[in-house]
Enzyme design. Structure first.
Site, mmCIF file in Angstrom:
data_model
loop_
_atom_site.group_PDB
_atom_site.id
_atom_site.type_symbol
_atom_site.label_atom_id
_atom_site.label_comp_id
_atom_site.label_asym_id
_atom_site.label_seq_id
_atom_site.Cartn_x
_atom_site.Cartn_y
_atom_site.Cartn_z
ATOM 1 N N GLU A 96 0.826 -1.209 0.000
ATOM 2 C CA GLU A 96 0.000 0.000 0.000
ATOM 3 C C GLU A 96 0.859 1.259 0.000
ATOM 4 O OE1 GLU A 96 -2.656 -0.644 3.364
ATOM 5 O OE2 GLU A 96 -4.015 -1.792 2.080
ATOM 6 N N ASP B 275 -8.341 -8.955 4.502
ATOM 7 C CA ASP B 275 -8.102 -7.807 5.381
ATOM 8 C C ASP B 275 -9.145 -7.678 6.490
ATOM 9 O OD1 ASP B 275 -7.002 -5.547 6.394
ATOM 10 O OD2 ASP B 275 -7.631 -4.218 4.797
ATOM 11 N N GLU C 90 -12.556 -1.939 12.222
ATOM 12 C CA GLU C 90 -12.589 -1.195 10.959
ATOM 13 C C GLU C 90 -13.692 -1.664 10.024
ATOM 14 O OE1 GLU C 90 -8.902 -1.554 8.850
ATOM 15 O OE2 GLU C 90 -9.687 -0.641 7.023
HETATM 16 C C1 BDP Z 1 -6.111 -2.045 6.285
HETATM 17 C C2 BDP Z 1 -6.401 -0.648 6.700
HETATM 18 C C3 BDP Z 1 -5.250 0.293 6.523
HETATM 19 C C4 BDP Z 1 -3.984 -0.334 7.086
HETATM 20 C C5 BDP Z 1 -3.757 -1.679 6.442
HETATM 21 C C6 BDP Z 1 -2.586 -2.447 7.043
HETATM 22 O O1 BDP Z 1 -7.499 -0.187 5.950
HETATM 23 O O2 BDP Z 1 -5.566 1.509 7.156
HETATM 24 O O3 BDP Z 1 -2.888 0.490 6.900
HETATM 25 O O4 BDP Z 1 -4.863 -2.502 6.643
HETATM 26 O O5 BDP Z 1 -2.852 -3.378 7.771
HETATM 27 O O6 BDP Z 1 -7.012 -2.843 6.992
HETATM 28 O O7 BDP Z 1 -1.440 -2.124 6.785
#
Ligand code: BDP
Length: 704
Positions: free
Chosen positions: A302, A376, A404
């Site tokens: 990401e 996730d 989340e």
């Molecule tokens: C996702 C979240 C994000 C996190 C990412 C992570 O949306 O904000 O940075 O995982 O785990 O669930 O790195």
């Protein structure tokens, strides 16, 4: 008249306003007969007070007994003069020395609680090999007392099953908490290291009470700044406060920190200057925090920098940091949450593909931190296929405690059953039955803690912090038992309070699955902030951040085909598991659309078509929330008014949002399937476009 008196008494019984700050360590007075019995059995406390940890145990017991029994018994250091609680290790207490052999196999964190006779007196022993074991044992004893347990036959031996039990705070240096729904960060970076808020110590107490022994202070989307000297001084102040409670501090590291902080031109893991920079940085950290736990890294995921920016592997990146930390005893927790936008493969397969070939390539002080499921933190996912697939690499399972994708702090969703489901799943490693828990050396939980007075944003979200700690200590425990002990301490040991609350908690996760993503659907939340439904989400920067990518619904059917005919993600599991998930006859309905794309007419176990069942599941989810509302209403007067009111209000929010989820999802899927709703199912009150137009631009906790 009588009714009025009874009602008045009920009010007095629960009159004290409670704001939730005390968590499960309220230590409110027990019923008089029980308190009297305990006062006789525990007439004094004999506990050493030479080290900070010894003092922490002593003070906790004193505080607990004072609250539960009305007054603290005399506190002694060496000899018992009557029935007593006796705390200590063979080194710290001559009274414990004779039990050396009995506790020899308890390990560094284990403890023994035992009712026995000592120098002519009945005593309750809290014995361990280390001070921290004694502290854990003390908290265990306080748990038992809060629940009103009988002490006569007390005989408990406990040691943790997993060595690392760590919270991950996704806290930014400016106080924002990514995916945080409990206010702002607990860490007041601005006033540290000088101001040591007493709340930091309460945080440490709460963690120690459930056996959490590490905390990563900052967001995995890390600022390099958190490794700058002034922030290390601040982290060191927190480490000093946490140390007596057995909690080590860790930090998230930005892989490119040698560039941003060190002024180097590269962060290439094979570059000698980069290697030197990290070695020096490690030495600098350990000079301030001698028991520093290590670094957590999100790399090449990401948009975060990582070794692949220099053509190096994840192992080369992790080993760079591992080599720097090894001389000091630190570890690297390297995250496996890695997927790339330019890789067309099913996102659920990418982490496995990336890492499985690196088994054996990591230094011994690298732990791979793997999310519970391959996507996730969804309301339900199968376990991650890396569990059991990397026998030569220590693995930690990362779960979210913050919700989340589960309605934030306003939805009552107890996560114990979610954690339990994954921990107890059969990964079938090495061809035989073996649970996911057996493949682990630790657990990481993305914290749901902030500066909200309740710590977790709601009273019931405290249970998720609690359950995380308890399951990390012993993954074999049942989520229902944990709920029961939490409810007894948090609300009341009265069975008529505990039972209904446990009922609510145990049904809550399935209700959320049903009103959000039933039958194995996943990732259908609104874009970005993930608040509310967004099954129509399409387009944007990357396909695997959309909903349509995951549900693949069209006129003919729905679901992600992950069998050999589709992405074949199923083949990443051990053959025994793959056969089960890949076979329509064997796959559990709860994961049906995770693994299979099916026609709307597919017959379900209930005899209904898939379409009808899907619509009914949504309604079932809403009913689950209504059930919680009526159970809670039955507890009016048995729970203090302040907490009662907040839970009641939050359930109303949840009810409204569950209905929103149901209506929006049904409207959307109906627009795709073109099918009539099954009999008795209400038409959503608004047209689909109305739901699609709903926006929550200021939803809390967004990433950035
Ligand atoms: C996702 C979240 C994000 C996190 C990412 C992570 O949306 O904000 O940075 O995982 O785990 O669930 O790195």
């Amino acid at each position: 008249m009588l009714a009025a008196v009874v009602a008045l008494m009920a009010c007095i019984g629960s009159a004290q306003a409670e704001d939730g700050y005390a968590l499960w360590m309220r230590y409110v007075p027990l019923d008089a007969p029980l308190a009297a019995a305990y006062r006789t059995q525990l007439a004094e406390v004999v506990a050493p007070d030479h080290t900070p940890t010894q003092r922490a145990a002593r003070e906790e017991l004193e505080r607990g007994l004072a609250g539960l029994l009305g007054s603290a018994p005399p506190m002694r250091v060496a000899a018992a003069t009557g029935p007593a609680v006796v705390l200590g290790t063979p080194q710290s207490s001559p009274l414990i020395a004779p039990f050396g052999e009995q506790i020899a196999s308890l390990g560094g964190e284990g403890y023994l609680l035992e009712r026995t006779r000592l120098a002519g007196h009945d005593v309750v022993l809290v014995a361990a090999r280390t001070d921290i074991g004694v502290l854990y044992g003390t908290f265990h004893l306080l748990r038992l007392l809060q629940a009103g347990a009988a002490l006569d036959t007390l005989a408990v031996r406990e040691s943790p099953q997993l060595g690392r039990r760590v919270l991950n705070h996704w806290d930014d240096l400016d106080g924002h908490v990514e995916r945080g729904y409990a206010g702002r960060s607990l860490w007041e970076w601005q006033t540290l290291p000088e101001w040591r808020d007493p709340r930091y110590t309460d945080y440490a107490r709460a963690n120690a009470s459930v056996g959490i022994n590490g905390t990563v202070l900052n967001n995995v989307n890390a600022s390099a700044q958190s490794l700058a000297p002034e922030y290390l001084d601040k982290a060191a102040a927190l480490a000093d406060l946490f140390r007596p409670y057995g909690i080590r501090v860790y930090l998230s590291a930005r892989f490119s920190a040698p560039i941003e902080l060190g002024g180097l031109e590269t962060a290439d893991p094979l570059d000698p200057a980069v290697r030197r920079w990290w070695r020096d940085k490690a030495a600098e950290i350990y000079s301030r925090i001698p028991d520093f736990g290590g670094l957590l890294v999100k790399a090449n995921s990401e948009g975060q920098p990582g070794p692949q920016d220099y053509g190096r592997s994840h192992a080369e990146g992790a080993n760079l940091l591992a080599d720097a930390l090894a001389p000091h005893g630190g570890v690297v927790m390297w995250r496996a949450f890695v997927y790339a936008h330019d890789v067309p493969a099913d996102r659920a397969t990418q982490a496995y593909t990336e890492f499985v070939g690196l088994d054996g390539a990591f230094r011994p002080n690298v732990i791979l931190q793997v999310k519970n499921g391959p996507i996730d933190f969804q309301p339900r996912e199968p376990f991650h296929p890396l569990f059991g697939a990397m026998p030569r690499t220590p693995l930690m399972m990362e779960v979210q405690i913050t919700k989340e994708y589960l309605g934030f702090a306003t939805h009552l969703v107890y996560l114990g059953p979610l954690y339990e489901e994954v921990l107890h799943a059969d990964a079938h490693a090495r061809g035989k039955r073996s649970t996911v828990a057996q493949t682990l050396t630790g657990m990481a939980g993305v914290a749901n803690i902030g500066n909200d007075r309740t710590w977790s944003g709601s009273h019931f979200d405290q249970a998720n912090w609690y359950a995380f700690g308890r399951l990390a200590w012993n993954p074999g425990q049942s989520a229902a038992d944990i709920a029961a002990e939490w409810a007894a301490m948090t609300f009341s040991p009265d069975r008529e309070v505990v039972q209904p609350i446990v009922g609510m908690m145990m049904g809550s996760r399935e209700a959320a699955v049903n009103y959000m993503t039933p039958l194995g659907l996943h990732h259908l939340m609104a874009r970005g902030h993930h608040h509310g439904p967004g099954p129509w989400v399409d387009g944007g920067p990357r396909a695997d951040w959309t909903s349509v990518y995951y549900h693949r619904a069209d006129r003919d059917g729905i679901g992600f085909d992950r069998t050999a005919r589709g992405s074949n993600a199923v083949a990443q599991y051990a053959p025994h598991v793959a056969d089960r998930y890949g076979d329509l006859q064997q796959v559990p309905e709860s994961l049906l659309l995770w693994f299979h794309h099916l026609p709307w007419d597919h017959r379900m176990a209930s005899g209904q078509t898939l379409w009808d069942e899907l619509v009914r599941r949504y309604a079932q989810g809403v009913r689950g929330v209504e059930d919680m509302q009526s159970t809670w209403a039955g507890l009016r007067g048995r729970v203090d008014a302040q907490r009662y009111a907040q839970v009641e209000a939050f359930l109303r929010i949840q009810r409204r949002e569950a209905q929103w989820w149901r209506d929006a999802s049904v409207a959307y899927f109906q627009s795709v399937s073109g099918r009539p709703l099954p009999e008795g199912e209400a038409t959503p009150p608004h047209p689909l476009a109305w739901y699609q137009a709903q926006q929550s631009p200021s939803a809390p906790g967004d990433g950035r």
